[in-house]
Design an enzyme around this catalytic site. Structure first.
Site, PDB file in Angstrom:
ATOM      1  N   ASP A   4     -55.669  65.223  12.290  1.00  0.00           N
ATOM      2  CA  ASP A   4     -55.212  66.556  12.672  1.00  0.00           C
ATOM      3  C   ASP A   4     -54.299  66.347  13.877  1.00  0.00           C
ATOM      4  O   ASP A   4     -54.766  66.066  14.982  1.00  0.00           O
ATOM      5  CB  ASP A   4     -56.432  67.423  13.036  1.00  0.00           C
ATOM      6  CG  ASP A   4     -56.040  68.782  13.615  1.00  0.00           C
ATOM      7  OD1 ASP A   4     -54.837  69.103  13.669  1.00  0.00           O
ATOM      8  OD2 ASP A   4     -56.962  69.526  14.021  1.00  0.00           O
ATOM      9  N   ASP A  30     -56.609  80.464  11.709  1.00  0.00           N
ATOM     10  CA  ASP A  30     -56.420  79.276  12.552  1.00  0.00           C
ATOM     11  C   ASP A  30     -55.524  79.593  13.742  1.00  0.00           C
ATOM     12  O   ASP A  30     -54.316  79.758  13.596  1.00  0.00           O
ATOM     13  CB  ASP A  30     -55.799  78.157  11.693  1.00  0.00           C
ATOM     14  CG  ASP A  30     -55.552  76.871  12.481  1.00  0.00           C
ATOM     15  OD1 ASP A  30     -55.660  76.887  13.719  1.00  0.00           O
ATOM     16  OD2 ASP A  30     -55.243  75.851  11.848  1.00  0.00           O
ATOM     17  N   GLU A  90     -53.200  72.780   7.254  1.00  0.00           N
ATOM     18  CA  GLU A  90     -54.399  72.822   8.088  1.00  0.00           C
ATOM     19  C   GLU A  90     -55.482  73.768   7.545  1.00  0.00           C
ATOM     20  O   GLU A  90     -56.659  73.376   7.483  1.00  0.00           O
ATOM     21  CB  GLU A  90     -54.005  73.174   9.525  1.00  0.00           C
ATOM     22  CG  GLU A  90     -53.280  72.014  10.195  1.00  0.00           C
ATOM     23  CD  GLU A  90     -52.454  72.415  11.406  1.00  0.00           C
ATOM     24  OE1 GLU A  90     -52.546  73.576  11.830  1.00  0.00           O
ATOM     25  OE2 GLU A  90     -51.706  71.557  11.911  1.00  0.00           O
ATOM     26  N   LYS A  99     -45.405  69.074  19.260  1.00  0.00           N
ATOM     27  CA  LYS A  99     -45.400  69.609  17.899  1.00  0.00           C
ATOM     28  C   LYS A  99     -44.456  70.810  17.761  1.00  0.00           C
ATOM     29  O   LYS A  99     -43.899  71.042  16.706  1.00  0.00           O
ATOM     30  CB  LYS A  99     -46.830  70.017  17.534  1.00  0.00           C
ATOM     31  CG  LYS A  99     -47.035  70.401  16.082  1.00  0.00           C
ATOM     32  CD  LYS A  99     -48.518  70.495  15.809  1.00  0.00           C
ATOM     33  CE  LYS A  99     -48.826  71.002  14.428  1.00  0.00           C
ATOM     34  NZ  LYS A  99     -50.275  71.002  14.191  1.00  0.00           N
TER      35      LYS A  99
END
Ligand code: AMP
Length: 562
Positions: free
Chosen positions: A10, A170, A148, A71
């Site tokens: 992850d 999420d 994800e 990211k």
């Protein structure tokens, strides 16, 4: 016989985790007692690269020498500054991946060369491509990228006998995704997905930072860095308590008097600060439900993923909306890595407590443009969708187009990603020419094939139907990708850093770059900051406390820039 090891990663905005299935069970691998590795990269005191906790720890003091939230830059054509060097987002992510790889290797006592990496459902083609490149630079073959929320669903539901609809909410540090997942026997299918890859806990921190600087205006960048940390700590505390005292002693000095920060924040006030963000996430929830053609009452379970879902307001709002409590039993920070490891084990052929087959979807529509009617008028760039948003992956779709003129020798094909009926309002992600067509009257059929794989990477080909004349491209985005030689150079560069013997990071080069930058930025600085800057430049030139002076100057410049 042992199958080859494939790890699950992850690669988060704020934190990253690495997991592996051993003896049928998922192990999230620890480093120094922690399963959570901060996604921070820094340049340490001796010009060594730091990844994880040590990099995060130096962030407040040496922001100029630390990169966080890389990211958010994946897929962008940009360079990130680290001390006096610059790196692409792929290279910085590769440093994090190298670290994770090393953690797994030392735990497993075996080399690790393959990984499943998760990405937000909303990641575009370019962002996925950049993630794959980061893996390659780090020496990891990315055997699969999965969304994800899909990974989260896999981690929760290893034994799903009945048909269920699951909502995966999420909310991480920098991204938000919501997906509606269908579980049936051994098929996991994402029915719809929506989100915002620029929304997360960092925005909540920012609200608290604004609240603090409304009360106390920091003069120095060091004070600002301390306020950032205090804000995040206050936010976490408010997840467990109704009030928090935000206290920082000797934040700075003003006219010889020390300034202390001491400010109370209530959960109620904090919740009103972030309410607009939570509203936005709930709107996205409804868009995803619509996309899946379901009502709130059709949802059997709600899964929470990402550290920011610990914010009580998140569960409260979801509970009010869905009349059920979200499930909380799996750590929201670990379920994505867990699901990635389960997917990795499925690929490796390892035995696990599930035989789930993964079906993923595309969050975007892909298509081309053609002459057509738009708002009642003939328009050359009418959007022609080919692969529809929310289609299951992998998917291959072909459409037919016709030449407009007699003896037309070539066609120019543009590929777009987006939903607008005017192609020019979508993102053009590729273009190519098919030349040497047959000299025939207009209406020569051209087949355009779009093939989107499980990783969300698009292959496009066009074929002149009557002759088989073909031309194909792998999308060459406006957002640049690494060429082969650039990849080799990046690998070499990152390897050299991790070998720890890169002579290029010479202090003199850094010093010069830093002074030049400081001189350029002098006129934007406040009176107080410019006095500090001038003094620090002098100190650096004189080599007085060189290291410390450079660090202090870096801090000031960092905050001037942000
Ligand atoms: P992730 O990107 O999933 O690692 O999530 C990290 C985010 O979760 C950061 O913004 C953290 O500040 C936030 N976070 C972690 N723990 C808590 C907590 N107890 N309450 C609220 N936010 C938290």
């Amino acid at each position: 016989m042992n199958n080859e090891i494939i790890v699950g990663i992850d690669l988060g905005t704020t934190n990253s985790e690495i997991a592996v299935v051993q003896d049928g069970k998922v192990i999230v691998i620890e480093e120094a007692g922690s399963k959570i590795i901060p996604s921070f990269v820094g340049m340490g005191e001796n010009d060594e690269i730091l990844v994880g906790e040590p990099a995060k720890n130096q962030y407040a003091l040496y922001p100029e020498r630390t990169i966080k939230s890389v990211k958010r830059h994946m897929g962008e054509e940009t360079k990130l500054e680290l001390a006096a060097q610059t790196y692409t987002p792929q290279e910085v992510s590769a440093m994090i991946l190298k670290r994770l790889k090393a953690i797994a290797e030392s735990y497993l006592n075996e080399p690790v060369n393959k990984a499943v990496i998760t990405v937000p459902a909303y990641f575009s083609d370019a962002q996925r491509q950049a993630t794959r490149e980061a893996g390659e630079i780090a020496g990891l073959e990315v055997v699969r990228m999965i969304n994800e929320p899909t990974a989260a669903a896999l981690s929760y539901e290893t034994n799903h006998k009945t048909h269920k609809h699951i909502l995966v909410y999420d909310l991480g540090g920098g991204t938000f995704d919501v997906s509606v997942v269908s579980l049936e026997e051994d098929v996991v299918e994402v029915l719809a997905s929506h989100g915002n890859n620029k929304l997360g806990g960092d925005d909540f921190d920012q609200k608290i930072i604004e609240y603090i600087i409304d009360h106390i205006k920091p003069q120095s960048s060091k004070a600002m860095a301390r306020i950032n940390r205090a804000a995040e700590a206050a936010k976490r505390a408010l997840s467990n308590q109704p009030f928090v005292m935000i206290e920082e002693e000797y934040l700075e000095e003003k006219n010889g008097t020390p300034i202390h920060l001491s400010l109370e924040l209530s959960r109620d006030d904090y919740e009103s600060m972030i309410a607009e963000y939570i509203d936005e996430t709930l709107e996205a929830v409804h868009i995803a439900l619509n996309g899946a053609n379901l009502l709130a009452s059709d949802i059997d379970e709600i899964l929470l993923v990402g550290g920011s879902t610990r914010t009580p307001l998140v569960s409260q709002r979801l509970e009010a909306e869905f009349k059920q409590q979200p499930r909380l039993e799996i750590d929201p920070d670990l379920c994505v890595a867990t699901g990635a490891a389960i997917q990795a084990a499925i690929i490796a052929g390892d035995k696990i407590a599930t035989s789930a087959v993964l079906v993923d979807i595309t969050p975007y529509t892909y298509g081309t443009s053609a002459i057509g009617e738009l708002n009642g008028e003939l328009y050359p760039y009418m959007y022609v969708p080919i692969i529809q948003k929310n289609s299951s992956l992998p998917i291959m779709k072909t459409d037919v187009f016709h030449t407009m003129r007699d003896n037309q020798e070539a066609v120019d094909i543009k590929i777009y990603q987006g939903e607008d009926s005017d192609a020019l309002n979508n993102i053009q992600i590729g273009e190519f020419m098919v030349e040497g067509l047959n000299e025939v009257p207009q209406g020569n059929p051209i087949l355009l094939k779009l093939e989107l794989d499980l990783n969300g990477i698009l292959d496009v080909s066009a074929v002149e139907k009557n002759t088989g004349l073909a031309k194909s491209i792998v999308i060459d985005n406006a957002i640049s990708r690494f060429e082969a030689d650039e990849m080799a150079a990046a690998q070499k560069r990152i390897d050299a850093i991790f070998g720890g013997d890169d002579e290029d990071h010479h202090t003199t080069v850094q010093t010069k770059a830093l002074i030049e930058k400081a001189e350029r930025m002098l006129d934007q600085a406040s009176a107080e900051d410019s006095e500090d800057i001038i003094n620090l430049i002098e100190a650096i030139k004189d080599k007085t406390d060189l290291k410390e002076s450079m660090d202090q100057l870096s801090d000031i410049l960092y905050y001037l820039e942000s």
